[in-house]
Design a protein around this motif. Structure first.
Motif, PDB file in Angstrom:
ATOM      1  N   PRO A   1       4.758   5.900  -5.201  1.00 14.33           N
ATOM      2  CA  PRO A   1       5.479   4.812  -6.051  1.00 14.33           C
ATOM      3  C   PRO A   1       6.937   5.642  -6.450  1.00 14.33           C
ATOM      4  N   SER A   2       7.891   4.574  -6.791  1.00 12.78           N
ATOM      5  CA  SER A   2       9.328   5.166  -7.154  1.00 12.78           C
ATOM      6  C   SER A   2      10.044   5.642  -5.840  1.00 12.78           C
ATOM      7  N   ASN A   3       9.622   5.447  -4.678  1.00 17.88           N
ATOM      8  CA  ASN A   3      10.355   5.736  -3.590  1.00 17.88           C
ATOM      9  C   ASN A   3      11.175   4.508  -3.163  1.00 17.88           C
TER      10      ASN A   3
ATOM     11  N   LEU B   1       0.808  -1.262  -0.020  1.00 18.24           N
ATOM     12  CA  LEU B   1      -0.155  -0.013  -0.041  1.00 18.24           C
ATOM     13  C   LEU B   1       0.889   1.170  -0.083  1.00 18.24           C
ATOM     14  N   SER B   2       1.943   1.321   0.816  1.00 19.38           N
ATOM     15  CA  SER B   2       2.969   2.331   0.863  1.00 19.38           C
ATOM     16  C   SER B   2       3.389   2.632  -0.566  1.00 19.38           C
TER      17      SER B   2
ATOM     18  N   ASN C   1      16.230   3.269  -8.620  1.00 22.08           N
ATOM     19  CA  ASN C   1      15.430   4.569  -8.477  1.00 22.08           C
ATOM     20  C   ASN C   1      15.960   5.442  -7.379  1.00 22.08           C
ATOM     21  N   GLY C   2      17.496   5.313  -7.415  1.00 28.60           N
ATOM     22  CA  GLY C   2      18.281   6.175  -6.261  1.00 28.60           C
ATOM     23  C   GLY C   2      18.899   5.752  -5.316  1.00 28.60           C
TER      24      GLY C   2
ATOM     25  N   GLN D   1      10.514   0.670  -1.588  1.00 25.54           N
ATOM     26  CA  GLN D   1      10.666  -0.534  -2.463  1.00 25.54           C
ATOM     27  C   GLN D   1      11.531  -1.512  -2.085  1.00 25.54           C
ATOM     28  N   ASP D   2      12.526  -0.816  -1.175  1.00 27.22           N
ATOM     29  CA  ASP D   2      13.636  -1.886  -0.479  1.00 27.22           C
ATOM     30  C   ASP D   2      12.887  -2.433   0.645  1.00 27.22           C
ATOM     31  N   THR D   3      11.881  -1.767   1.437  1.00 27.44           N
ATOM     32  CA  THR D   3      11.152  -2.598   2.440  1.00 27.44           C
ATOM     33  C   THR D   3      10.141  -3.504   1.850  1.00 27.44           C
TER      34      THR D   3
END
Length: 207
Positions: free
Chosen positions: A122-124, A116-117, A154-155, A128-130
Motif C-alpha cells: 500500500p501507499s506506492n 492485489l499489488s 503519496n509522492g 496506485q496510478d496503475t
C-alpha cells in the motif's frame, strides 16, 4: 554499459551458468538492446534453476523485453509464467496490469492484479496510478480519480504520467479546465509525448 561488458566476460568464463546471462539480459534491456536482452534471458531460462525467485524474475524481465518489442502475446505469457513462480510479487503484478491497461486488454484481470499489488504494498504511488488507470480504461472515472489522487498525494505530484492520467480523468468527468491544468503540469514535469501536446493544443482528449 559496464554491466553489459562485464557480463559478456562472465559468459565467456562461465558459459554454463545462468547468472551471467541474467545480468547481460538486464543490462541490455536497460540499454534498449532488446534483441540481445531477449537472447540472454532465454538462454538463462533454458539452463534451468532450482531457484524459483530467479526464474520468476527472469520471466518478468523477459516479459518486459517482449513488450518493448511489441511481442504482446509472448509478453503476456512470460508474465503469467513469472507469476506461476511468484504469485505475490507486487512489481510483476503491477507491471503486467499496466501493460494490459495500455492495450485495453483483459481489464478485469488487470484490475484484480493491480488491486492485489496495492494490497501487498500500500501507499506506492506507481501501483496506485496503475489501478487508477485500469479503472479509467474500464470507464469508472470517479473511482479512477480517487486512486489517481492517492498516487498524487503519496509522492506522485511531480510524475508527468500521473499528472497526465489525472488530466484525462478530469476531462472524462467534464472538468475541462482542471484537465488542461493537469496536462500543462505534466508537460512542465517532463511529459513530451506528441499526444500530450495535442491534448493541450486542442484542450481535449485525442481519440
Amino acid at each position: 554499459d559496464e554491466l553489459a561488458v562485464d557480463s559478456e566476460e562472465m559468459i565467456e568464463l562461465f558459459p554454463n551458468q545462468p547468472m551471467p546471462y541474467y545480468f547481460n539480459g538486464i543490462a541490455n534491456n536497460v540499454l534498449e538492446k532488446f534483441d540481445k536482452a531477449k537472447k540472454s534471458l532465454k538462454r538463462a531460462i533454458l539452463m534451468g534453476s532450482e531457484n524459483r525467485a530467479l526464474l520468476a524474475d527472469l520471466h518478468a524481465q523477459l516479459a518486459d523485453v517482449h513488450h518493448s518489442l511489441k511481442e504482446f502475446d509472448q509478453s503476456d505469457s512470460s508474465f503469467d509464467k513469472s507469476l506461476s513462480y511468484d504469485p505475490q510479487n507486487a512489481f510483476t503484478l503491477n507491471n503486467f496490469s499496466y501493460y494490459l491497461s495500455i492495450r485495453s486488454k483483459d481489464l478485469e484481470k488487470a484490475a484484480e492484479m493491480s488491486a492485489l499489488s496495492n494490497k501487498i504494498e500500500p501507499s506506492n504511488p506507481s501501483f496506485q496510478d496503475t489501478y487508477g488507470w485500469v479503472l479509467f480504461k474500464q470507464g469508472k472515472y470517479e473511482k479512477a480519480k480517487e486512486w489517481l489522487q492517492k498516487a498524487f498525494d503519496n509522492g506522485g505530484s511531480n510524475s508527468y504520467v500521473i499528472l497526465e492520467h489525472l488530466g484525462d480523468t478530469y476531462f472524462k468527468l467534464g472538468n475541462e479546465d482542471k484537465a488542461l491544468e493537469f496536462w500543462n503540469k505534466a508537460k512542465e514535469y517532463g511529459g513530451e509525448s506528441e499526444e500530450l501536446q495535442q491534448k493541450i493544443a486542442a484542450k481535449k482528449l485525442i481519440d
